[in-house]
Design a protein around this motif. Sequence first.
Motif: not given
Length: 273
Positions: A117-121, A183-194, A212-213, A229-237
């Motif tokens: 999966a690929l979702y945009v937030v 965060c709950a949705l991503a955890k349930r579906e196995g999606w990584q947060l970036l 990965p998803s 959301l920053l606390a739950a996600a991998q951060k990229v720049y």
Amino acid sequence: MAERIDSPANKKIKQMESLLLRKHRQKQGLFRVEGVRLAEMAAASGWQLEFGLYTQELAKKERGSRLLQALKPLGPLYEISESLARRVAATDTPQGIFLVMRQPSWQSMELRTTGAALYVVLDGVQDPGNAGTIIRTADAIGADGVILMKGSVDIYSDKVVRASMGSIFHLPILHDMEPAALCALAKREGWQLLATALDETAQPLFAADFRPSSVIIFGNEGNGVSRELLAAAQKVYIPMYGRAESLNVGVSAAVVLYEAVRQRRFQPLPQTR
């Protein structure tokens, strides 16, 4: 022969005008579509048409006539004068077609996919042009959907709909989601947060693994992604090598999302000796 509306006091005219305001769009669950190309895409979307307004000038044109034929089975159409068209228009040069559409009720379960999966937030993105541009880019790269966090711009405003260039009709779009729910949705579906961020823990965009998803979060134009959301996600720049301090969020989204596309769809070139 279509019914004609001549009075600016007509209920349909008043309703069309009222939907320029967010509170009325939210209360009624409706939104406006203005312009020939957007109306064509709305007609093809399968979304519910409440009613449409058009001018005789539009009906005389071949493209306009085809559009009206496509819209007729979907809902009632009313002819209006050019002066009324200018009155209800949100653009400087109205094209003579205005639709009132029902907002779809997307649910989180409709975001599930079988592949990666690929979702945009959009987290607090306020500018309609930026929001519409990101939705358009998400559509272009084949994203599975768009999620707007609570406090973001109304995606059904005229400016967002126009800036999306019709991509709003191509993707499931959830709005007013809370950080905990995402965060709950991503955890349930196995999606990584970036999340895009500029801090010491962020890694360069090109070092991140988007295969990965993934849920990719873009933040507010001034304040960035929210702390929760920053606390739950991998951060990229995005690395920058000139003197510019930052990139517009719409541009940033395009850069990041096309890196995801590169990783997912293109194999690296073979090494030559």
